[in-house]
Design a protein around this motif. Structure first.
Motif, PDB file in Angstrom:
ATOM      1  N   GLN A 124     -10.558  57.023 -47.571  1.00 31.54           N
ATOM      2  CA  GLN A 124     -10.166  55.624 -47.416  1.00 31.54           C
ATOM      3  C   GLN A 124      -9.994  55.211 -45.965  1.00 31.54           C
ATOM      4  O   GLN A 124      -9.805  54.022 -45.686  1.00 31.54           O
ATOM      5  CB  GLN A 124      -8.862  55.368 -48.183  1.00 31.54           C
ATOM      6  N   VAL A 125     -10.040  56.165 -45.040  1.00 31.78           N
ATOM      7  CA  VAL A 125      -9.916  55.845 -43.611  1.00 31.78           C
ATOM      8  C   VAL A 125     -11.241  55.286 -43.112  1.00 31.78           C
ATOM      9  O   VAL A 125     -12.274  55.952 -43.160  1.00 31.78           O
ATOM     10  CB  VAL A 125      -9.522  57.095 -42.805  1.00 31.78           C
ATOM     11  N   ALA A 126     -11.212  54.042 -42.632  1.00 33.39           N
ATOM     12  CA  ALA A 126     -12.444  53.366 -42.208  1.00 33.39           C
ATOM     13  C   ALA A 126     -12.914  53.823 -40.839  1.00 33.39           C
ATOM     14  O   ALA A 126     -14.111  53.788 -40.544  1.00 33.39           O
ATOM     15  CB  ALA A 126     -12.233  51.851 -42.199  1.00 33.39           C
ATOM     16  N   ALA A 127     -11.976  54.224 -39.972  1.00 35.48           N
ATOM     17  CA  ALA A 127     -12.331  54.610 -38.605  1.00 35.48           C
ATOM     18  C   ALA A 127     -11.192  55.386 -37.975  1.00 35.48           C
ATOM     19  O   ALA A 127     -10.059  55.372 -38.469  1.00 35.48           O
ATOM     20  CB  ALA A 127     -12.656  53.376 -37.762  1.00 35.48           C
ATOM     21  N   VAL A 128     -11.510  56.045 -36.872  1.00 33.64           N
ATOM     22  CA  VAL A 128     -10.532  56.828 -36.124  1.00 33.64           C
ATOM     23  C   VAL A 128     -10.542  56.387 -34.668  1.00 33.64           C
ATOM     24  O   VAL A 128     -11.606  56.267 -34.054  1.00 33.64           O
ATOM     25  CB  VAL A 128     -10.862  58.340 -36.201  1.00 33.64           C
ATOM     26  N   ASN A 129      -9.348  56.125 -34.137  1.00 37.96           N
ATOM     27  CA  ASN A 129      -9.192  55.941 -32.696  1.00 37.96           C
ATOM     28  C   ASN A 129      -8.623  57.251 -32.175  1.00 37.96           C
ATOM     29  O   ASN A 129      -7.462  57.562 -32.397  1.00 37.96           O
ATOM     30  CB  ASN A 129      -8.253  54.771 -32.385  1.00 37.96           C
ATOM     31  N   ALA A 130      -9.470  58.030 -31.487  1.00 34.17           N
ATOM     32  CA  ALA A 130      -9.109  59.390 -31.097  1.00 34.17           C
ATOM     33  C   ALA A 130      -8.525  59.440 -29.689  1.00 34.17           C
ATOM     34  O   ALA A 130      -8.669  58.518 -28.895  1.00 34.17           O
ATOM     35  CB  ALA A 130     -10.342  60.291 -31.185  1.00 34.17           C
ATOM     36  N   HIS A 131      -7.889  60.565 -29.385  1.00 30.84           N
ATOM     37  CA  HIS A 131      -7.284  60.775 -28.072  1.00 30.84           C
ATOM     38  C   HIS A 131      -8.367  60.803 -26.985  1.00 30.84           C
ATOM     39  O   HIS A 131      -8.259  60.119 -25.980  1.00 30.84           O
ATOM     40  CB  HIS A 131      -6.491  62.084 -28.095  1.00 30.84           C
ATOM     41  N   GLY A 132      -9.390  61.602 -27.175  1.00 27.26           N
ATOM     42  CA  GLY A 132     -10.586  61.567 -26.339  1.00 27.26           C
ATOM     43  C   GLY A 132     -10.356  61.603 -24.845  1.00 27.26           C
ATOM     44  O   GLY A 132     -10.754  60.682 -24.133  1.00 27.26           O
TER      45      GLY A 132
END
Length: 373
Positions: free
Chosen positions: A259-267
């Motif tokens: 159900q998670v549409a996207a990830v904002n990662a630490h990167g």
């Protein structure tokens, strides 16, 4: 969740602009706020690049207080019973480094908390959460937990760190800086660029938001914090701490990974951090990583304020159903598959996962939900 939590207001001052709208548009345009530093000499360091906020160095007093002022000017009045959580790794380090061992009592963080509370018109002097580069993510988790438990109706998270020579020299000594603009998740990445930011996130209970007449920017659905206990500065290669924090957040949100549409990662664009994150996300999402992006190639690594900036951007991403590209990632790591792009991409769904990882093995995750409850 007995007391649902909403993000009611967000402010961000970064190297891409003095407000959140400027930052968002800069990210969509693929711009970089990273440039040659002139705040101090970089002759003895391995890099001369950083993401400085325009004009901040010219302000009187400490850089931190100048940053506080820029955020406060946009924030407006807060609820009188609002609690305060500050997230900063170094506070007024630019003043501390000038003392050269002669520490004045007025420069201790306890006094800075009082200054922040007074400027924001709050009676609660609050506390500072220093969880390295996951500080503001952990602070948002703490704020949401207070509201969900009925211990508060309103909590302000104020996150700020400035780009100081003290911190810059430390990252240079660790060989963690890149002499070129950084390349998050790129196969040729070789280090990070430091940045600075000031962020304010106002969290309210859903009932309080309705009474205040504030439309939620997003809902805070889940959160998780875990420590991999692996190394002082290096992440666990298997991503076990981040995996655990993601699992906690998904359980709290009562959703499945699909159900998670996207990830904002630490990167961060360091070799080991980015590999660890991709390893963790591959495990959490069973090899099918959703669209993923990071913003540190645009504004640099803002230390304790990094997660706060990214949560503000995540809320905007959910609202507009699109994520900015990952600036600097020309050739994504193989493990990322097609999850990462330099282009703006449409997303479809109601949940976005934000993650941050810091020195000491700290991992923080917050899951935002789209719109009103």
């Amino acid at each position: 969740m007995n007391n649902p939590v909403v993000l009611a207001r967000s402010i961000a001052v970064t190297a891409l602009g003095n407000d959140l709208d400027g930052l968002w548009q800069g990210l969509l345009d693929g711009r970089r706020g990273i440039a040659a530093l002139d705040r101090f000499s970089c002759a003895n360091y391995i890099s001369a690049l950083g993401g400085c906020i325009d004009g901040l160095a010219a302000a009187p007093g400490s850089l931190f207080q100048a940053l506080l002022e820029r955020v406060a000017e946009q924030l407006g009045p807060l609820p009188q019973d609002c609690r305060l959580l500050v997230a900063s790794t170094k506070g007024e380090v630019d003043l501390l480094q000038q003392q050269r061992g002669d520490l004045r009592p007025e420069l201790l963080f306890e006094n800075l908390l009082a200054t922040i509370a007074a400027r924001l018109g709050l009676s609660d002097r609050g506390m500072n959460i220093n969880a390295a580069c996951a500080s503001s993510t952990v602070a948002v988790a703490r704020a949401a937990a207070l509201i969900a438990a009925g211990q508060a109706e309103a909590v302000l998270v104020f996150a700020a760190d400035v780009l100081s020579e003290f911190v810059f020299s430390g990252f240079s000594a660790l060989q963690a800086l890149s002499a070129q603009p950084c390349r998050p998740f790129d196969r040729q990445r070789n280090g990070l660029n430091l940045g600075e930011a000031g962020v304010a996130l106002l969290l309210l209970s859903a009932d309080r938001a309705r009474r205040e007449g504030l439309a939620p920017l997003a809902t805070v659905r889940g959160w998780g914090v875990a420590n991999d206990a692996f190394h002082v500065t290096a992440p666990a290669r298997d991503g076990r701490g981040l995996i655990r924090a993601c699992q906690q957040a998904l359980q709290q949100a009562e959703i499945n990974p699909e159900q998670v549409a996207a990830v904002n990662a630490h990167g961060t664009a360091t070799v080991y951090n980015d590999a660890m994150e991709l390893t963790a996300f591959a495990a959490v999402f069973d090899g099918r990583i959703p669209p993923l992006h990071g913003i540190k190639g645009s504004i640099g690594h803002c230390l304790g304020a990094a997660g706060g900036v990214e949560i503000a951007i995540a809320a905007r991403s959910l609202l507009e159903q699109r994520i900015p590209g990952t600036v600097g990632c020309a050739t994504p790591e193989e493990l990322a598959g097609d999850a990462i792009s330099t282009a703006v991409r449409a997303i479809s769904g109601d949940y976005l996962l934000c993650s941050n990882s810091g020195f000491g093995g700290i991992n923080g995750v917050v899951i935002l939900g789209r719109g009103a409850l």
